[in-house]
Scaffold this motif. Sequence first.
Motif, mmCIF file in Angstrom:
data_model
loop_
_atom_site.group_PDB
_atom_site.id
_atom_site.type_symbol
_atom_site.label_atom_id
_atom_site.label_comp_id
_atom_site.label_asym_id
_atom_site.label_seq_id
_atom_site.Cartn_x
_atom_site.Cartn_y
_atom_site.Cartn_z
ATOM 1 N N LEU A 10 127.956 25.652 31.818
ATOM 2 C CA LEU A 10 127.720 26.692 32.887
ATOM 3 C C LEU A 10 126.396 26.310 33.566
ATOM 4 N N LYS A 11 125.538 25.659 32.904
ATOM 5 C CA LYS A 11 124.313 25.324 33.601
ATOM 6 C C LYS A 11 124.326 23.617 34.237
ATOM 7 N N HIS A 12 125.301 22.866 33.659
ATOM 8 C CA HIS A 12 125.145 21.489 34.013
ATOM 9 C C HIS A 12 126.506 21.058 34.464
ATOM 10 N N HIS A 13 127.854 21.591 34.652
ATOM 11 C CA HIS A 13 128.819 20.888 34.909
ATOM 12 C C HIS A 13 129.495 21.788 36.135
ATOM 13 N N CYS A 14 129.644 21.191 37.207
ATOM 14 C CA CYS A 14 130.331 21.723 38.323
ATOM 15 C C CYS A 14 131.794 22.565 38.279
ATOM 16 N N HIS A 15 132.765 21.706 37.520
ATOM 17 C CA HIS A 15 133.954 21.896 37.025
ATOM 18 C C HIS A 15 133.792 23.285 36.298
ATOM 19 N N ALA A 16 132.861 23.500 35.204
ATOM 20 C CA ALA A 16 132.898 24.423 34.334
ATOM 21 C C ALA A 16 132.472 25.786 34.994
ATOM 22 N N LEU A 17 131.579 25.695 36.205
ATOM 23 C CA LEU A 17 131.212 26.651 36.980
ATOM 24 C C LEU A 17 132.259 27.380 37.805
ATOM 25 N N ARG A 18 132.915 26.255 38.458
ATOM 26 C CA ARG A 18 134.274 26.971 39.028
ATOM 27 C C ARG A 18 135.200 27.545 38.279
ATOM 28 N N SER A 19 135.404 27.219 37.097
ATOM 29 C CA SER A 19 136.203 27.971 36.279
ATOM 30 C C SER A 19 135.660 29.342 35.784
ATOM 31 N N PHE A 20 134.605 29.186 35.547
ATOM 32 C CA PHE A 20 133.754 30.634 35.382
ATOM 33 C C PHE A 20 134.022 31.609 36.450
ATOM 34 N N ILE A 21 133.755 31.124 37.455
ATOM 35 C CA ILE A 21 133.945 31.953 38.856
ATOM 36 C C ILE A 21 135.219 32.333 39.036
ATOM 37 N N GLN A 43 114.701 24.534 37.372
ATOM 38 C CA GLN A 43 115.653 23.614 38.122
ATOM 39 C C GLN A 43 116.426 22.886 36.860
ATOM 40 N N MET A 44 117.551 22.412 37.519
ATOM 41 C CA MET A 44 118.570 21.725 36.511
ATOM 42 C C MET A 44 119.315 20.808 37.501
ATOM 43 N N ASP A 45 119.727 19.636 36.800
ATOM 44 C CA ASP A 45 120.764 18.870 37.313
ATOM 45 C C ASP A 45 122.151 19.261 37.127
ATOM 46 N N LEU A 46 122.979 19.280 38.185
ATOM 47 C CA LEU A 46 124.337 19.668 37.940
ATOM 48 C C LEU A 46 125.308 18.450 38.164
ATOM 49 N N TYR A 47 126.066 18.100 37.104
ATOM 50 C CA TYR A 47 127.144 17.149 37.051
ATOM 51 C C TYR A 47 128.392 17.708 38.206
ATOM 52 N N GLN A 48 128.530 16.758 39.155
ATOM 53 C CA GLN A 48 129.899 17.053 39.735
ATOM 54 C C GLN A 48 130.828 15.982 39.869
ATOM 55 N N GLY A 49 130.666 14.978 38.795
ATOM 56 C CA GLY A 49 131.577 13.977 38.646
ATOM 57 C C GLY A 49 132.850 14.536 38.198
ATOM 58 N N GLU A 50 133.979 13.562 37.790
ATOM 59 C CA GLU A 50 135.053 13.731 37.513
ATOM 60 C C GLU A 50 135.413 14.011 35.950
ATOM 61 N N LEU A 51 134.259 13.461 35.267
ATOM 62 C CA LEU A 51 134.326 13.685 33.667
ATOM 63 C C LEU A 51 134.610 15.073 33.205
ATOM 64 N N ASP A 172 125.064 25.153 51.020
ATOM 65 C CA ASP A 172 125.532 23.745 50.561
ATOM 66 C C ASP A 172 126.182 23.967 48.800
ATOM 67 N N LEU A 173 125.676 24.904 48.134
ATOM 68 C CA LEU A 173 125.832 24.929 46.866
ATOM 69 C C LEU A 173 127.335 25.741 46.652
ATOM 70 N N THR A 174 127.430 26.960 47.566
ATOM 71 C CA THR A 174 128.573 27.649 47.499
ATOM 72 C C THR A 174 129.820 26.909 48.446
ATOM 73 N N LYS A 175 129.562 25.991 49.139
ATOM 74 C CA LYS A 175 130.706 25.046 49.443
ATOM 75 C C LYS A 175 130.961 24.005 48.348
ATOM 76 N N LEU A 176 130.211 23.518 47.562
ATOM 77 C CA LEU A 176 130.384 22.764 46.458
ATOM 78 C C LEU A 176 131.158 23.595 45.456
ATOM 79 N N LEU A 177 130.518 24.585 45.090
ATOM 80 C CA LEU A 177 131.452 25.326 43.995
ATOM 81 C C LEU A 177 132.779 26.075 44.429
ATOM 82 N N SER A 178 133.061 26.254 45.550
ATOM 83 C CA SER A 178 134.329 26.891 45.948
ATOM 84 C C SER A 178 135.317 25.855 46.402
#
Length: 183
Positions: A10-21, A43-51, A172-178
Amino acid sequence: MSVPVLFNGLKHHCHALRSFIRKYDTSQLTELSLSLLTIGGSQMDLYQGELPEAAICQEVIHYLTELNALSEPAYQQFLLPEQYKTIVLSDTSQWVLRLGEKETKYVHIHPGRFSPYTLRVKAATLKTAIALLIWQKGNSGAVDTATLNYLRKDVLHLSPVRKMEEMRALSDLTKLLSSDGEQ
């Protein structure tokens, strides 16, 4: 042996955040602040890769197993002298390994700063993006400053913003997460 990895998707993985949303709806906005406590306030780093999260954890476990550093004492020794190590996974992303604070989850991992496939984000901006995307599921129309401040003040208990223009990173972040990238 159970998997000793602590990874906060929830803090570090873009796909996990999308699933949460996707799982939340507007009727659950009042509980959202509690659900987002693990994001913290910095602040944190958010992974947006494919793994996927599971693959990241598996690769870390495999790496530590190969070095015979998976047991807690061996892992603590492995982290010396800096108390952390940075490793590279199959997609070239870099991950920082630290000693976890939970007894059974002593391998704490998070994306490395400036690592490939990561984005540095502020916690308040990330929380606001999550709340906004959930709010938009049940509401149509443009988001204005009053709506944004309702979400920030009343739902997330954050300070308000004066103007929408102050929240460029939010856009920018809402575009990424949506986006539709799913794993």
